[in-house]
Design an enzyme around this catalytic site. Sequence first.
Site, short mmCIF file in Angstrom:
data_model
loop_
_atom_site.label_atom_id
_atom_site.label_comp_id
_atom_site.label_asym_id
_atom_site.label_seq_id
_atom_site.Cartn_x
_atom_site.Cartn_y
_atom_site.Cartn_z
N SER A 125 41.01 34.56 42.49
CA SER A 125 39.71 35.22 42.67
C SER A 125 39.48 35.58 44.12
O SER A 125 39.95 34.91 45.03
CB SER A 125 38.58 34.29 42.21
OG SER A 125 37.35 34.88 42.52
N LYS A 179 39.58 30.33 35.56
CA LYS A 179 39.24 31.64 36.14
C LYS A 179 38.22 32.36 35.24
O LYS A 179 37.28 33.01 35.72
CB LYS A 179 40.50 32.50 36.30
CG LYS A 179 40.25 33.94 36.74
CD LYS A 179 39.78 34.03 38.18
CE LYS A 179 39.06 35.29 38.57
NZ LYS A 179 39.74 36.54 38.45
N HIS A 182 34.95 30.86 35.90
CA HIS A 182 34.48 31.40 37.18
C HIS A 182 33.80 32.75 36.96
O HIS A 182 32.70 33.01 37.46
CB HIS A 182 35.67 31.54 38.15
CG HIS A 182 35.38 32.41 39.34
ND1 HIS A 182 35.35 33.78 39.27
CD2 HIS A 182 35.07 32.10 40.62
CE1 HIS A 182 35.04 34.28 40.45
NE2 HIS A 182 34.88 33.28 41.30
N ASN A 183 34.45 33.61 36.20
CA ASN A 183 33.90 34.95 36.00
C ASN A 183 32.60 34.91 35.20
O ASN A 183 31.69 35.69 35.47
CB ASN A 183 34.93 35.84 35.31
CG ASN A 183 36.03 36.26 36.25
OD1 ASN A 183 36.26 35.62 37.27
ND2 ASN A 183 36.73 37.33 35.93
N GLU A 186 29.99 33.93 37.53
CA GLU A 186 29.76 35.08 38.42
C GLU A 186 28.78 36.08 37.77
O GLU A 186 27.83 36.54 38.42
CB GLU A 186 31.12 35.74 38.71
CG GLU A 186 31.06 37.05 39.44
CD GLU A 186 32.44 37.71 39.50
OE1 GLU A 186 33.45 37.03 39.77
OE2 GLU A 186 32.51 38.94 39.27
#
Length: 467
Positions: A125, A179, A182-183, A186
Amino acid sequence: MNNDIGVIGLSVMGTNLALNMADNGYKVSVFNRTTSVVDEVASKYEKLTPTYSIESFVNSLKKPRAVFLMVKSGKPVDLLIEQLIEVLDEGDIIIDGGNSFYKDTIRRDKYLKEKGINFLGVGVSGGEEGARFGPAIMPGGDESSYGRVKDIFENISAKAYGEPCCKFVSKDGSGHYLKMIHNGIEYADMQMITEIYTLLKHVGKMDNDEIQKVFEEWNKGELESYLIEITAEILKVKTDEGVYLLDKILDTASQKGTGKWVNMEALELGIDVSVITAAINARFMSSIKSERIKASNIIDSNVNSVSIDKEALVELAKNSLYVAKIVAYAQGLKLMVEASKKYDWNIDLSELVKIFRGGCIIRARFLNDISKAFKDSGEVDNLIMTEFFYNEINSRLKDLRKLVSASVNEGIPVTAMSAALGYIDSYRTSDSGANLIQAQRDYFGAHTFEMTDKEGHFHYDWTGNNE
Ligand code: NBP
């Protein structure tokens, strides 16, 4: 040639990661399907070793070879794996650094193991800038193969508080799963900031300059984060005509797949990620601009105007954003914990959240508090059940309630912030109305119900028609 690592895929991410590796003293071979791109890159950057076929690429690497794929996720990864199997030796490592779906990573890991090739699925990222100067890296797969590239990954990663933003996650798809989480966070973070911007604009009647100062100020305190920082930067920019660029940008936001994956996963595992879901839905809504314009001319707003002093509104907004942010992270991390149970990843969240402290889009000061809260609390069901965070929530929940209620009265959609409040209220409700749902299910489907004072499953003849 005896290069340390090779990168396949010389678009934005691959080229910048290769340059980052070279800057850190590694000898890096590069290859790209369209070889004119190799020429372009080679002519600009002498420190990279260009190669023009998979065979020459592989032959340029020292054994066991480490091949880093940075190509479009999906079919391209499978096609490259097939080509690489033909030329790699047993013990070599293929690393997929793209945004692959974790189930594909689990499948590829298993497939390559059978072929004697090691595989790492690695979440990266930080976009172009991160790739070039220090991304956050989430490696998953076979831990001993990770040992071959650990130093490279740690050296190229961002550093925060003296530690690399790169920690081994667990086996097979765990790195790509993290990940994906994480997104999702986000998406939620961006949406909540956007809702606050909208509120300050419409309820607070604040201009861009005033809002800019608010975000700049917030970035000096507990809300300090990359997304707050860039929001303050964005709010400053003016066009040549002297108008704010932000005001000229269309209010339609698109998305790629990872947010959708988080929701699919949450549904599969039965976990509430309502704030992330609201953020994704808000993007869907944003994209139907023409329908929204039509609706705005037909459906009255019927607002109950609220009068809040500007300073008070800013304080409410700050506390509300902080509480809602805790909920968004709590939901995403809870999904990670459940996946870890399902796939036997045995993760340590207090360590893994440290990856996010630098290099990535959701980097934020309060990740230190999250790491510490998990460490201090041992096994907890949910971030919001850690002592530090339930105290933070308890001291500010009233403000989130006031802010959401003001938005509802003013007709301003704050779907992510409302979802955060709804989540806390649902979570702290010891006596919900689900008894009625049990009764309804039993009424129409004889699904039976459990009772408060007796063990077992019961059925009642609600209509009196059953014998
Ligand atoms: P893209 O996702 O746009 O992919 C372009 C690269 O894939 C090119 O090198 C292209 O080669 C190669 N490729 C394709 Br398309 N099909 C191929 C095939 N069948 N065989 C071999 N190579 C093929 O590049 P990116 O934006 O640099 O992203 C790379 C990965 O990193 C993606 O998985 C992305 O989701 C992920 N990611 C991106 C960002 C970001 O900010 N962009 C951030 C984090 C992660 P060609 O030149 O021959 O077409």
